[in-house]
Design a protein around this motif. Sequence first.
Motif, PDB file in Angstrom:
ATOM      1  N   LEU A  50       0.878  -1.167   0.000  1.00  0.00           N
ATOM      2  CA  LEU A  50       0.000   0.000   0.000  1.00  0.00           C
ATOM      3  C   LEU A  50       0.915   1.216   0.000  1.00  0.00           C
ATOM      4  N   LEU A  51       0.869   1.998  -1.071  1.00  0.00           N
ATOM      5  CA  LEU A  51       1.865   3.047  -1.297  1.00  0.00           C
ATOM      6  C   LEU A  51       1.239   4.428  -1.362  1.00  0.00           C
ATOM      7  N   ASP A  52       1.676   5.300  -0.457  1.00  0.00           N
ATOM      8  CA  ASP A  52       1.318   6.714  -0.537  1.00  0.00           C
ATOM      9  C   ASP A  52       2.296   7.397  -1.489  1.00  0.00           C
ATOM     10  N   LEU A  53       1.879   8.510  -2.086  1.00  0.00           N
ATOM     11  CA  LEU A  53       2.744   9.208  -3.043  1.00  0.00           C
ATOM     12  C   LEU A  53       3.591  10.288  -2.383  1.00  0.00           C
ATOM     13  N   MET A  54       3.025  10.993  -1.438  1.00  0.00           N
ATOM     14  CA  MET A  54       3.705  12.126  -0.808  1.00  0.00           C
ATOM     15  C   MET A  54       4.579  11.622   0.343  1.00  0.00           C
ATOM     16  N   LEU A  55       5.779  11.157  -0.003  1.00  0.00           N
ATOM     17  CA  LEU A  55       6.697  10.595   0.985  1.00  0.00           C
ATOM     18  C   LEU A  55       7.958  11.443   1.093  1.00  0.00           C
ATOM     19  N   PRO A  56       8.552  11.528   2.271  1.00  0.00           N
ATOM     20  CA  PRO A  56       9.869  12.171   2.376  1.00  0.00           C
ATOM     21  C   PRO A  56      10.929  11.283   1.737  1.00  0.00           C
ATOM     22  N   GLU A  62       8.759   8.016  -7.457  1.00  0.00           N
ATOM     23  CA  GLU A  62      10.161   7.634  -7.649  1.00  0.00           C
ATOM     24  C   GLU A  62      10.430   6.226  -7.158  1.00  0.00           C
ATOM     25  N   LEU A  63       9.687   5.798  -6.161  1.00  0.00           N
ATOM     26  CA  LEU A  63       9.872   4.458  -5.599  1.00  0.00           C
ATOM     27  C   LEU A  63       9.302   3.374  -6.503  1.00  0.00           C
ATOM     28  N   LEU A  64       8.226   3.677  -7.184  1.00  0.00           N
ATOM     29  CA  LEU A  64       7.485   2.686  -7.968  1.00  0.00           C
ATOM     30  C   LEU A  64       8.364   1.881  -8.932  1.00  0.00           C
ATOM     31  N   PRO A  65       9.277   2.499  -9.716  1.00  0.00           N
ATOM     32  CA  PRO A  65      10.090   1.709 -10.662  1.00  0.00           C
ATOM     33  C   PRO A  65      11.064   0.751  -9.996  1.00  0.00           C
ATOM     34  N   HIS A  66      11.308   0.930  -8.696  1.00  0.00           N
ATOM     35  CA  HIS A  66      12.260   0.064  -7.993  1.00  0.00           C
ATOM     36  C   HIS A  66      11.605  -1.205  -7.446  1.00  0.00           C
ATOM     37  N   ILE A  67      10.295  -1.308  -7.534  1.00  0.00           N
ATOM     38  CA  ILE A  67       9.584  -2.453  -6.982  1.00  0.00           C
ATOM     39  C   ILE A  67       9.124  -3.346  -8.126  1.00  0.00           C
ATOM     40  N   HIS A  68       9.511  -4.597  -8.083  1.00  0.00           N
ATOM     41  CA  HIS A  68       9.211  -5.520  -9.183  1.00  0.00           C
ATOM     42  C   HIS A  68       8.370  -6.696  -8.699  1.00  0.00           C
ATOM     43  N   ASN A  69       7.416  -7.073  -9.531  1.00  0.00           N
ATOM     44  CA  ASN A  69       6.642  -8.300  -9.334  1.00  0.00           C
ATOM     45  C   ASN A  69       5.921  -8.365  -7.991  1.00  0.00           C
ATOM     46  N   LEU A  70       5.474  -7.229  -7.503  1.00  0.00           N
ATOM     47  CA  LEU A  70       4.613  -7.172  -6.334  1.00  0.00           C
ATOM     48  C   LEU A  70       3.426  -6.272  -6.666  1.00  0.00           C
ATOM     49  N   PRO A  71       2.215  -6.694  -6.328  1.00  0.00           N
ATOM     50  CA  PRO A  71       1.071  -5.810  -6.560  1.00  0.00           C
ATOM     51  C   PRO A  71       1.147  -4.578  -5.662  1.00  0.00           C
ATOM     52  N   ARG A  86      -1.050   7.636 -15.357  1.00  0.00           N
ATOM     53  CA  ARG A  86       0.408   7.545 -15.391  1.00  0.00           C
ATOM     54  C   ARG A  86       0.929   6.492 -14.416  1.00  0.00           C
ATOM     55  N   LEU A  87       0.374   6.459 -13.224  1.00  0.00           N
ATOM     56  CA  LEU A  87       0.827   5.502 -12.211  1.00  0.00           C
ATOM     57  C   LEU A  87       0.436   4.076 -12.560  1.00  0.00           C
ATOM     58  N   LEU A  88      -0.757   3.889 -13.100  1.00  0.00           N
ATOM     59  CA  LEU A  88      -1.180   2.543 -13.490  1.00  0.00           C
ATOM     60  C   LEU A  88      -0.331   2.020 -14.638  1.00  0.00           C
ATOM     61  N   LEU A  89       0.004   2.902 -15.584  1.00  0.00           N
ATOM     62  CA  LEU A  89       0.877   2.487 -16.679  1.00  0.00           C
ATOM     63  C   LEU A  89       2.317   2.307 -16.203  1.00  0.00           C
ATOM     64  N   GLY A  90       2.655   2.966 -15.091  1.00  0.00           N
ATOM     65  CA  GLY A  90       4.018   2.885 -14.570  1.00  0.00           C
ATOM     66  C   GLY A  90       4.276   1.724 -13.639  1.00  0.00           C
ATOM     67  N   GLY A  91       3.272   0.896 -13.398  1.00  0.00           N
ATOM     68  CA  GLY A  91       3.510  -0.309 -12.604  1.00  0.00           C
ATOM     69  C   GLY A  91       2.574  -0.539 -11.445  1.00  0.00           C
ATOM     70  N   ALA A  92       1.770   0.463 -11.085  1.00  0.00           N
ATOM     71  CA  ALA A  92       0.812   0.252  -9.997  1.00  0.00           C
ATOM     72  C   ALA A  92      -0.291  -0.690 -10.463  1.00  0.00           C
ATOM     73  N   ALA A  93      -0.748  -1.544  -9.555  1.00  0.00           N
ATOM     74  CA  ALA A  93      -1.819  -2.485  -9.904  1.00  0.00           C
ATOM     75  C   ALA A  93      -3.195  -1.857  -9.729  1.00  0.00           C
ATOM     76  N   GLN A 112      -6.197  -8.239  -5.739  1.00  0.00           N
ATOM     77  CA  GLN A 112      -4.819  -8.157  -6.213  1.00  0.00           C
ATOM     78  C   GLN A 112      -3.977  -9.340  -5.751  1.00  0.00           C
ATOM     79  N   LEU A 113      -4.181  -9.799  -4.535  1.00  0.00           N
ATOM     80  CA  LEU A 113      -3.450 -10.976  -4.054  1.00  0.00           C
ATOM     81  C   LEU A 113      -3.831 -12.212  -4.849  1.00  0.00           C
ATOM     82  N   ARG A 114      -5.112 -12.325  -5.191  1.00  0.00           N
ATOM     83  CA  ARG A 114      -5.566 -13.462  -5.983  1.00  0.00           C
ATOM     84  C   ARG A 114      -4.970 -13.422  -7.387  1.00  0.00           C
ATOM     85  N   LYS A 115      -4.987 -12.241  -7.997  1.00  0.00           N
ATOM     86  CA  LYS A 115      -4.420 -12.090  -9.339  1.00  0.00           C
ATOM     87  C   LYS A 115      -2.940 -12.426  -9.346  1.00  0.00           C
TER      88      LYS A 115
END
Length: 232
Positions: A50-56, A62-71, A86-93, A112-115
């Motif tokens: 579960l990812l918030d966008l406004m992070l310190p 910026e974090l999204l491209p570093h995470i692979h094969n996890l919903p 943009r976020l859905l095309l960039g890897g968010a489920a 998402q866990l089932r998928k």
Amino acid sequence: MKTIAIIDDDIHIGNMLEEVLHREGYLVLRAYSGTEALYLLSQHRADLILLDLMLPGLSGEELLPHIHNLPIIVISAKIDVQDKVRLLLGGAADYLTKPFDIKELLARITVQLRKHHDSGLSAILSVDDLKLDPSSHEVSVGNCPVKLTKTEYAILKLLMRNPGQVIAKAVILERITEDTPDCTDSSLKQHISNLRRKLRAVNGRDYIEAVWGIGFKLTDSSSTVQLKTKLP
């Protein structure tokens, strides 16, 4: 039992989500910045984020491209359609706008866990010229088949599902224990050494890199053939 990582610097929202998820039977990991999240995910196993966008530090984007094969379900106050696209095309489920309904969030987590589980059962994994077929348990480098032990196969499958991502030794042991309960902390390095040798025998390339003090990662096509970090 599934583990969900909450990456959000809002302590109130994070505490509320953690309480709800615990009540639903999930294990929970917490990170309060993008930088902390990268370290957390290298050290611990997660099944969904579960990812918030406004992070310190590193932002969610910026974090999204570093995470692979996890919903990843983005939870954000941003409501602009272009942001969502943009976020859905960039890897968010999935994308959920704050404020949100807890029942809806839990339903989206279940979906998402089932998928992710269903897609991981039979999808052929391919990283550069490495291929692994989960249905037949066949592994090849280019067109050359490579025979692996059960433990070597389980390790390679985990690394290929997370290419370029450093995976801690403890996480590797935890993730493969269901398939190979005989693998221990003391034997893991030898199993990886044998796996690395078998893959390298095909074309001379090192596919697995040891990251000192942390664990191992599958190198990408930009890596050099002879890595500076050597396994024994």
